[in-house]
Scaffold this active site. Structure first.
Site, PDB file in Angstrom:
ATOM      1  N   ASP A  33     -30.353 -12.819 -24.197  1.00 23.84           N
ATOM      2  CA  ASP A  33     -29.589 -12.397 -23.025  1.00 23.84           C
ATOM      3  C   ASP A  33     -28.358 -13.312 -22.902  1.00 23.84           C
ATOM      4  O   ASP A  33     -28.487 -14.538 -22.952  1.00 23.84           O
ATOM      5  CB  ASP A  33     -30.511 -12.544 -21.799  1.00 23.84           C
ATOM      6  CG  ASP A  33     -29.980 -11.856 -20.563  1.00 23.84           C
ATOM      7  OD1 ASP A  33     -29.100 -10.984 -20.693  1.00 23.84           O
ATOM      8  OD2 ASP A  33     -30.469 -12.187 -19.467  1.00 23.84           O
ATOM      9  N   HIS A  34     -27.184 -12.733 -22.755  1.00 22.78           N
ATOM     10  CA  HIS A  34     -25.944 -13.513 -22.572  1.00 22.78           C
ATOM     11  C   HIS A  34     -25.715 -14.581 -23.635  1.00 22.78           C
ATOM     12  O   HIS A  34     -25.550 -15.769 -23.304  1.00 22.78           O
ATOM     13  CB  HIS A  34     -25.905 -14.171 -21.184  1.00 22.78           C
ATOM     14  CG  HIS A  34     -25.718 -13.192 -20.080  1.00 22.78           C
ATOM     15  ND1 HIS A  34     -24.522 -12.570 -19.818  1.00 22.78           N
ATOM     16  CD2 HIS A  34     -26.599 -12.677 -19.174  1.00 22.78           C
ATOM     17  CE1 HIS A  34     -24.675 -11.735 -18.803  1.00 22.78           C
ATOM     18  NE2 HIS A  34     -25.924 -11.769 -18.398  1.00 22.78           N
TER      19      HIS A  34
HETATM   20 ZN   LIG Z   1     -26.975 -10.588 -17.079  1.00 26.61          ZN
END
Ligand SMILES: [Zn+2]
Length: 332
Positions: free
Chosen positions: A93-94
């Site tokens: 994520d990210h």
């Molecule tokens: Zn996010």
């Protein structure tokens, strides 16, 4: 060098195709400990839902990337043991840089997000393209999520003061140049548990904050530009008021909590939105139950006695999301 296939994981390619045509979204649940992992897998096996296990930069730091990878491998075996093999994705994520994405891909992640949304457009394109070239050229194709537009709010290391909605005029060029497999867009969702300032909201008769609606007009414009292309929504917790009240009843303080109403997410999931990220709701559920045990049983000091009820509540929450919000139940 580990390929995700050795761990029993899958990438998002086929799952997104089915989700877009089937009118539902895959759950993307963040995890960084065993109880969260158990709750996610129990809920998804019980509801027969595919699942994306998400690891943020904060989670990598907190729990160790290798340990998390092996927990994902364990999750595959755990689901099997529970009696139903569901497709499981391990997703970064990210991802903040090419190097982090490469590191995760080489560790056994089946999917990564490269977040260049804070960069000038051309730099976002160049960085995302570089990650895609690397991910797609692996022996086992790793899927990549890019982002256009900036969300407001705070999520681990991701913070942005203001939201900049995705500009539909940019999406064809971005997807074409980068070859991303999915695109996170900004249509008014926001990271964290206080997604809007009170002055952005209205209040209902009970004084509860009602947030401004999502910008479905932007979503429709994006869908027109890139029909059937997998769209991702970040920051899509609903911040259930029952959990907020429970936390405050047992000594917590969560001023001005407000999330995205579940009906709006259900509506989005029926469109090309095929991945919905939910993190804050899980944090709230666990915290509410832990606070309850601490208040009601002050002599309790066995972590299983407060993490256990927290885990059970989390499982209930995720099963509810799969069934009533995302529509992913029964799709595995
Ligand atoms: Zn996010």
């Amino acid at each position: 060098m580990t390929s995700y296939k050795e761990l029993g994981l899958v990438n998002t390619k086929d799952l997104f195709k089915k989700a877009v045509s089937g009118g539902y979204a895959l759950p993307a649940y963040n995890f960084n400990n065993m109880e969260q992992m158990q709750a996610i897998i129990q809920a998804c096996v019980e509801t027969k839902s595919p699942v994306i296990l998400q690891v943020s930069a904060g989670a990598r730091e907190y729990a160790n990337q290798n340990l998390l990878k092996n927990m994902a491998r364990g999750a595959v075996e755990y689901a099997h043991e529970l009696g139903y093999d569901i497709p499981i994705v391990l997703h970064l994520d990210h991802g903040g840089s090419f190097e982090i994405c490469r590191d995760c891909i080489e560790t056994g992640f089946s999917s990564v997000m490269i977040d260049g949304s804070h960069l000038p457009y051309d730099e976002n394109v160049a960085l995302t393209k570089k990650v895609c070239e690397f991910a797609h050229s692996q022996k086992d194709y790793v899927t990549v999520e890019g982002e256009l537009g900036v969300l407001a709010g705070v999520e681990d290391d991701v913070s942005a003061e203001h939201s900049h909605y995705t500009q539909p005029s940019e999406v064809i060029d971005f997807v074409g140049k980068t070859k991303v497999d999915s695109l996170a867009i900004s249509i008014g969702t926001s990271h964290g548990r206080a997604k809007f300032k009170p002055e952005q909201c209205t209040r209902n008769a009970d004084g509860i904050l009602i947030p401004p609606p999502l910008r479905f007009d932007i979503l429709e414009e994006v869908e027109k530009k890139i029909p059937g292309f997998p769209i991702v929504l970040h920051g899509s917790s609903s911040v259930p008021i029952e959990y907020v009240h429970m936390i405050e009843k047992y000594g917590g303080k969560l001023t001005d909590s407000v999330g995205i109403p579940e009906e709006q997410l259900r509506k989005a999931a029926k469109s090309a939105v095929c991945k919905i990220n939910i993190d804050s709701d899980g944090r709230l559920a666990m915290t509410a139950l832990i606070r309850k045990v601490f208040t009601e049983k002050p002599d309790e000091f066995d972590p299983r006695k407060y993490l256990g009820p927290a885990r059970d509540e989390l499982k209930k929450l995720y099963a509810h999301k799969n069934q009533n919000v995302l529509g992913s139940a029964g799709q595995a």
